[in-house]
Design an enzyme around this catalytic site. Structure first.
Site, PDB file in Angstrom:
ATOM      1  N   CYS A 106     154.284  52.580   1.809  1.00  0.00           N
ATOM      2  CA  CYS A 106     154.569  51.417   0.996  1.00  0.00           C
ATOM      3  C   CYS A 106     153.178  51.064   0.261  1.00  0.00           C
ATOM      4  CB  CYS A 106     155.166  50.123   1.758  1.00  0.00           C
ATOM      5  SG  CYS A 106     156.688  50.475   2.292  1.00  0.00           S
ATOM      6  N   HIS A 110     152.335  50.362  -3.766  1.00  0.00           N
ATOM      7  CA  HIS A 110     152.267  48.886  -4.144  1.00  0.00           C
ATOM      8  C   HIS A 110     151.083  47.985  -3.624  1.00  0.00           C
ATOM      9  CE1 HIS A 110     156.540  49.207  -5.192  1.00  0.00           C
ATOM     10  NE2 HIS A 110     156.625  49.798  -4.104  1.00  0.00           N
ATOM     11  N   CYS A 143     163.167  52.717  -2.582  1.00  0.00           N
ATOM     12  CA  CYS A 143     162.003  53.344  -2.119  1.00  0.00           C
ATOM     13  C   CYS A 143     161.867  54.188  -1.076  1.00  0.00           C
ATOM     14  CB  CYS A 143     160.850  52.081  -1.760  1.00  0.00           C
ATOM     15  SG  CYS A 143     160.357  51.117  -3.077  1.00  0.00           S
ATOM     16  N   CYS A 206     184.491  29.724   2.729  1.00  0.00           N
ATOM     17  CA  CYS A 206     183.270  29.011   2.715  1.00  0.00           C
ATOM     18  C   CYS A 206     183.089  27.966   2.595  1.00  0.00           C
ATOM     19  CB  CYS A 206     182.385  30.140   1.796  1.00  0.00           C
ATOM     20  SG  CYS A 206     182.298  31.692   1.819  1.00  0.00           S
ATOM     21  N   CYS A 251     180.896  35.202   9.390  1.00  0.00           N
ATOM     22  CA  CYS A 251     181.728  34.167   8.729  1.00  0.00           C
ATOM     23  C   CYS A 251     183.200  34.534   8.556  1.00  0.00           C
ATOM     24  CB  CYS A 251     181.029  33.296   7.641  1.00  0.00           C
ATOM     25  SG  CYS A 251     179.732  32.390   8.155  1.00  0.00           S
TER      26      CYS A 251
END
Length: 290
Positions: A106, A110, A143, A206, A251
């Site tokens: 990475c 970056h 990536c 929700c 949930c």
């Protein structure tokens, strides 16, 4: 597909009523969150005025941190005490590791992880090139697969959660600012529809918990407004990091429905809608929750 209905059912009313029976309402704590970090204190906005579309629903929006007990809140005040920082460190190791098929890391593209500052605060968002709604997991996998030549990471895998922890931390203290207009509008409406749809045998949405009953106690814990500005979070119950996508799965599953998968188009849209409900709150980077 999850089983759902938009009608109010007596089963849902009974189930929720029993869960909340005798429970005391708890206002959000009168507390401020200033985190002690290696780079100095970081002030976190844990309450603010609601976005315009929620103006008739809430007078104020609150981070879930304000609904936790004193001990849990204190864990987040100091990076030394925050158990989530272990996973940030693991993410940093992965960031610097030459793991690509040709030795890419990475960092080789970056530089430092601080170049990711602001990304978490703006996600989910619509990719300009593909027109697809992207969550942070999608950017990581782009990536991993396209630039590193590796197999796609699982949406809720340990590798993914370590990297999400590291990248999210770079936006700590920044205001959530998720776009809901333009190309995002269609996805936002889809997420809103899911948020208010009743699912499963319990026929609960929700909104039943996080809008109608926040502050009430259920399962020995106080319901929050369901904000995701603190995710990924170290969840004490799970003794590990949990992402927003994981919580959506949990949930819906708890309504006794067959749930959508983490990383599905449905849950990406839901994350966009839920994230937008917290516009103006600070990204907490890696938080601590019950």
């Amino acid at each position: 597909m999850p089983r759902f209905t938009k009608t109010k059912g007596t089963l849902a009313a009974t189930a929720l009523g029993l869960a909340l029976a005798g429970a005391a309402f708890a206002d959000p704590a009168e507390d401020e969150l200033i985190i002690d970090t290696d780079d100095g204190p970081v002030e976190i906005a844990t309450r603010t005025t609601p976005p315009a579309f929620l103006a008739d629903t809430f007078d104020e929006i609150y981070s879930g941190w304000l609904f936790r007990d004193d001990t849990t809140r204190d864990m987040e005040r100091d990076d030394f005490d925050n158990p989530a920082m272990v996973f940030v460190d693991r993410g940093l190791d992965a960031w610097n590791a030459a793991m690509g098929s040709n030795g890419e890391s990475c960092a080789s593209c970056h530089q430092g992880p601080e170049t990711m500052a602001g990304l978490r605060a703006a996600l989910p968002r619509v990719d300009e090139t593909s027109g697809k709604l992207m969550i942070l997991e999608d950017y990581v996998n782009a990536c991993v697969t396209e630039r590193m030549g590796l197999e796609k990471w699982g949406t809720t895998s340990e590798d993914m959660k370590d990297m999400l922890s590291l990248i999210s931390l770079q936006s700590r203290g920044m205001a959530v600012n998720v776009a809901i207009d333009g190309p995002a509008a269609h996805f936002w409406e889809q997420g809103r529809e899911i948020y208010y749809t009743r699912y499963g045998q319990l026929e609960m949405s929700c909104a039943n918990c996080h809008e109608d009953n926040y502050g009430n106690m259920i399962r020995a814990d106080h319901l929050s407004q369901g904000q995701v500005n603190g995710f990924p979070t170290y969840r004490l119950k799970d003794a590990g990091m949990v992402t927003a996508q994981q919580r959506f799965v949990g949930c819906v599953r708890d309504t006794r429905a067959e749930t959508f998968k983490a990383g599905s188009d449905e849950f990406k849209a839901l994350e966009l809608y839920v994230a937008s409900r917290g516009n103006g709150l600070s990204v907490e980077g890696v938080s601590v929750r019950h």
